[in-house]
Design a protein around this motif. Structure first.
Motif, short mmCIF file in Angstrom:
data_model
loop_
_atom_site.label_atom_id
_atom_site.label_comp_id
_atom_site.label_asym_id
_atom_site.label_seq_id
_atom_site.Cartn_x
_atom_site.Cartn_y
_atom_site.Cartn_z
N GLY A 81 0.98 -1.31 0.06
CA GLY A 81 0.03 -0.06 -0.11
C GLY A 81 0.74 1.34 0.00
O GLY A 81 0.39 2.25 -0.44
N ALA A 82 2.04 1.38 0.57
CA ALA A 82 2.97 2.44 0.59
C ALA A 82 3.62 2.81 -0.61
O ALA A 82 4.36 3.82 -0.86
CB ALA A 82 3.84 2.42 1.78
N LEU A 83 3.64 1.72 -1.40
CA LEU A 83 4.38 1.83 -2.71
C LEU A 83 3.32 2.45 -3.92
O LEU A 83 4.12 2.81 -4.77
CB LEU A 83 5.09 0.41 -3.11
N PHE A 84 2.28 2.27 -3.80
CA PHE A 84 1.36 2.74 -5.05
C PHE A 84 1.44 4.21 -5.30
O PHE A 84 1.64 4.81 -6.54
CB PHE A 84 -0.14 2.50 -4.58
N PRO A 85 1.38 4.97 -4.03
CA PRO A 85 1.53 6.46 -4.54
C PRO A 85 2.85 7.03 -4.87
O PRO A 85 3.28 8.08 -5.27
CB PRO A 85 1.07 7.16 -3.20
N LEU A 86 3.89 6.06 -4.50
CA LEU A 86 5.49 6.60 -4.49
C LEU A 86 5.79 7.17 -6.10
O LEU A 86 6.26 8.07 -6.18
CB LEU A 86 6.44 5.62 -4.36
N PRO A 87 5.43 6.23 -7.25
CA PRO A 87 5.95 7.04 -8.38
C PRO A 87 5.26 8.32 -8.99
O PRO A 87 5.97 8.97 -9.43
CB PRO A 87 5.14 5.92 -9.42
N VAL A 88 4.19 8.54 -8.44
CA VAL A 88 3.53 9.90 -8.74
C VAL A 88 4.27 10.84 -7.69
O VAL A 88 4.42 11.99 -8.59
CB VAL A 88 1.75 9.89 -8.42
N VAL A 89 4.53 10.52 -6.68
CA VAL A 89 5.16 11.59 -5.83
C VAL A 89 6.75 11.66 -6.51
O VAL A 89 7.15 12.94 -6.32
CB VAL A 89 5.24 11.23 -4.38
N ILE A 90 7.12 10.67 -6.88
CA ILE A 90 8.65 10.91 -7.49
C ILE A 90 8.56 11.66 -8.75
O ILE A 90 9.21 12.84 -8.78
CB ILE A 90 9.12 9.72 -7.89
N ALA A 91 7.68 11.41 -9.60
CA ALA A 91 7.47 12.43 -10.76
C ALA A 91 7.16 13.84 -10.48
O ALA A 91 7.71 14.90 -10.85
CB ALA A 91 6.26 11.89 -11.67
N ALA A 92 6.41 14.19 -9.36
CA ALA A 92 6.33 15.46 -8.92
C ALA A 92 7.34 16.20 -8.22
O ALA A 92 7.71 17.25 -8.46
CB ALA A 92 5.00 15.37 -7.77
N ALA A 93 8.25 15.42 -7.46
CA ALA A 93 9.31 16.03 -6.73
C ALA A 93 10.57 16.11 -8.04
O ALA A 93 11.16 17.00 -7.81
CB ALA A 93 9.98 15.06 -5.96
N VAL A 103 1.48 10.83 -15.01
CA VAL A 103 1.66 9.43 -14.53
C VAL A 103 0.61 8.78 -13.94
O VAL A 103 0.20 7.57 -14.14
CB VAL A 103 2.83 9.52 -13.22
N ALA A 104 -0.30 9.66 -13.29
CA ALA A 104 -1.72 8.97 -12.54
C ALA A 104 -2.59 8.78 -13.61
O ALA A 104 -3.11 7.80 -13.71
CB ALA A 104 -2.05 10.13 -11.77
N VAL A 105 -2.60 9.61 -14.67
CA VAL A 105 -3.54 9.44 -15.80
C VAL A 105 -3.02 8.24 -16.42
O VAL A 105 -4.17 7.22 -17.08
CB VAL A 105 -3.79 10.49 -16.67
N VAL A 106 -1.94 7.94 -16.94
CA VAL A 106 -1.35 6.89 -17.86
C VAL A 106 -1.37 5.66 -17.05
O VAL A 106 -1.91 4.57 -17.71
CB VAL A 106 -0.07 7.00 -18.22
N THR A 107 -1.31 5.55 -15.96
CA THR A 107 -1.41 4.46 -14.81
C THR A 107 -2.81 4.08 -14.81
O THR A 107 -3.45 2.97 -14.93
CB THR A 107 -0.87 4.85 -13.48
N THR A 108 -3.87 4.82 -14.73
CA THR A 108 -5.23 4.54 -14.73
C THR A 108 -5.51 4.06 -16.07
O THR A 108 -6.32 3.22 -16.27
CB THR A 108 -6.02 5.76 -14.56
N LEU A 109 -5.18 4.54 -17.08
CA LEU A 109 -5.42 3.95 -18.44
C LEU A 109 -5.02 2.63 -18.70
O LEU A 109 -5.65 1.77 -19.07
CB LEU A 109 -4.90 4.70 -19.52
#
Length: 263
Positions: A81-93, A103-109
């Motif tokens: 559960g702690a890993l799912f938000p990590l790529p979006v946060v890395i892209a933001a940082a 990243v969030a939109v492409v992952t959803t698609l």
């Protein structure tokens, strides 16, 4: 006779030209075709990210989608559960809010194709929106007193949105099942303490909202503590990106990097 038919007698703009370059119309390309002026797209063009950033966002989205799909397929999503938000946060940082949104939109698609609309919506409501809000708040250098409650509120709204969407897709009132389970829990607690009062619907909804908020607060607080350590090991990110308080750094054993340097 041929000159008077089909306009052959009209004077041609190429008549009298001695070379192909002289016969070429003004502004035409090498093949004799007219050039079409097109605006050049640069890095400063709105809504356009550099190629390297787009490739990195695509890799982060693919990693997130694959991890979420496999974890839900093998019923081990509670462990990651702690890993799912990590790529979006890395892209933001690393690249800002626009990159994290992509990243969030492409992952959803990707999840929509691999796992179907229900799991794709669950990712957006439970992880994607909260991860984007975390990255946006940390980019503005907000303190934990702001990021923790706001992110928890976003996740709580996502939980109820996920339940509503699941009810729509499954054609079963999941919210009603939640209220029924909560009513039975409160009734059992009242019986154990020797009370004869039955819980009301308002009390049931209050307890449901309270426990959802409590779950979201604890989850987001754990994410803050974990990312305060993990994001320091990711290249291209400010060591003070998470903006953890000094007392939390001492508790976690995080080196006091930042303006004063390592001590």
């Amino acid at each position: 006779p041929r000159a008077s038919a089909a306009g052959y007698g009209a004077s041609s703009p190429y008549e009298g030209a001695s070379s192909p370059s002289e016969r070429r119309p003004e502004g035409a390309g090498p093949g004799g075709f007219a050039r079409v002026s097109r605006p050049r797209r640069t890095r400063d063009t709105p809504d356009v990210l550099p190629v390297r950033t787009l490739v990195e966002c695509a890799m982060l989205a693919a990693l997130t989608g694959l991890l979420f799909h496999l974890s839900t397929l093998f019923r081990v999503d509670a462990w990651f559960g702690a890993l799912f938000p990590l790529p979006v946060v890395i892209a933001a940082a690393r690249h800002g809010n626009e990159a994290s949104a992509r990243v969030a939109v492409v992952t959803t698609l990707l999840l929509f194709v691999l796992s179907g609309p229900l799991r794709a919506a669950n990712y957006v409501f439970l992880h994607g929106a909260m991860a984007f809000s975390l990255g946006a708040l940390w980019n503005k250098k907000k303190s934990w007193w702001v990021t923790v409650p706001l992110s928890a509120a976003v996740r709580s709204l996502g939980i109820f949105a996920s339940l509503a969407f699941s009810s729509l897709v499954l054609r079963e009132n999941v919210m009603r099942l939640l209220v029924t389970q909560m009513f039975g829990l409160l009734d059992q607690i009242a019986a154990n303490v020797g009370s004869t009062a039955a819980p009301t619907i308002g009390g049931v909804w209050f307890c449901a909202v309270f426990f959802v908020l409590l779950n979201s607060l604890s989850y987001v607080a754990i994410l803050h503590a974990v990312y305060a350590i993990v994001l320091r090991a990711v290249g291209g990110i400010d060591p003070e990106y998470v903006n953890a308080p000094e007392k939390v750094k001492k508790i976690l054993g995080v080196p006091p990097y930042g303006a004063g340097g390592a001590r």
